[in-house]
Every structure is written in C-alpha cells, then in structure tokens.
Design a protein around this motif. Structure first.
Motif: not given
Length: 157
Positions: A128-153
């Motif tokens: 179910y690949r089309e859901i991956i990018e929206p989840v990643k962007s939502a997780l990045a927004d969540f991390a930014e709003s809570n001051g959590i470090e995000v790394e892409y690998g």
C-alpha cells in the motif's frame, strides 16, 4: 496539529463483508465445538484430531474480530501522541511525544527512538505504497510541533 488517521489495510471492507465474517466465524466456532463434544462422548478424539479443531476455533475468532473491526491496521498521529497498529492480531502501540528522543524516517519504515534508548520500528510494507508519503509528512509535522529530532535515512539491504 489536527489528528490524522491513516488506514494501512490493503482491502476496504464493507458492511456486507463484515457481517458475513461474523456469521462465518460464529459458524466455525459452533461447528468445531459441536464436533468436539460429539466425538468426546463417543471416545473418538485423539491428540491429532484436536489440532484442526483448535485451528478452526482460532480462525473463527479471527473472523469475528475482523467483522467487529478489531483487526484493522492503522497509524493515528495527533497532538497527544502516535498510536499505531501494524499487525492485525497484536494490540496497538501508543507513543507519547514526551518519551521520544528522535524519529528516523526510512523509505519503507520509521524508527522511533525513546529517551530510555528503547527503539520501536514501524514497517510500512510494499503493498500500500501511496499512503507512505502522507504518513511521513505527518510524522515530520508531529516531530516539528513537539520539538523532536527527525533524521532521514536510506535502508540498506
């Protein structure tokens, strides 16, 4: 941040399918128990004949759980944390923002690093690949709003 809900199921079950699953599951459980009781009374039950009965009962329980919506896989991202269920039979996991140190985002998985050095890996899969990018962007927004470090690998095989 709004609560975002993402379904990770590959199929979209309708009401007819869910009701059919409940009925079929109840029939499986009932027939397995009836067969077991009849053959116990006749003394025809051997250890090898119990294994299929246990399988049919567990299958019936799974069908009823599916019909009730308990086997759906999802990830919910909200202000109070992340709730994810990546396996249909295991319970959901809740991750609070206060317990997170870092989030590593990979192409097919996300690694949540806790402050107590505990790590939780959430795998998307490839069905179910089309859901991956929206989840990643939502997780990045969540991390930014809570001051959590995000790394892409990049995952190495």
């Amino acid at each position: 941040m709004d609560k975002k809900e993402f379904s990770l199921d590959t199929n979209n079950s309708n009401k007819f399918l869910r009701v059919s699953a409940i009925i079929f599951g109840i029939m499986c459980i009932a027939l397995a128990i009836i067969w077991l009781v009849i053959n116990l009374n006749k003394g025809l039950v051997a250890k090898e004949s119990v294994y299929p009965i246990v399988f049919i009962i567990l299958f019936g329980i799974y069908q009823v759980s599916f019909g009730l919506g308990k086997t759906s896989k999802y990830i919910n991202i909200g202000t109070d944390g992340i709730q994810c269920k990546q396996h249909s039979i295991l319970p959901a996991k809740h991750i609070s923002p206060s317990g997170l140190d870092k989030i590593e985002i990979f192409p097919l998985s996300v690694h949540f690093h806790g402050k107590n050095s505990k790590k939780f890996i959430f795998r998307f899969g490839t069905s179910y690949r089309e859901i991956i990018e929206p989840v990643k962007s939502a997780l990045a927004d969540f991390a930014e709003s809570n001051g959590i470090e995000v790394e892409y690998g990049i995952e190495e095989i």
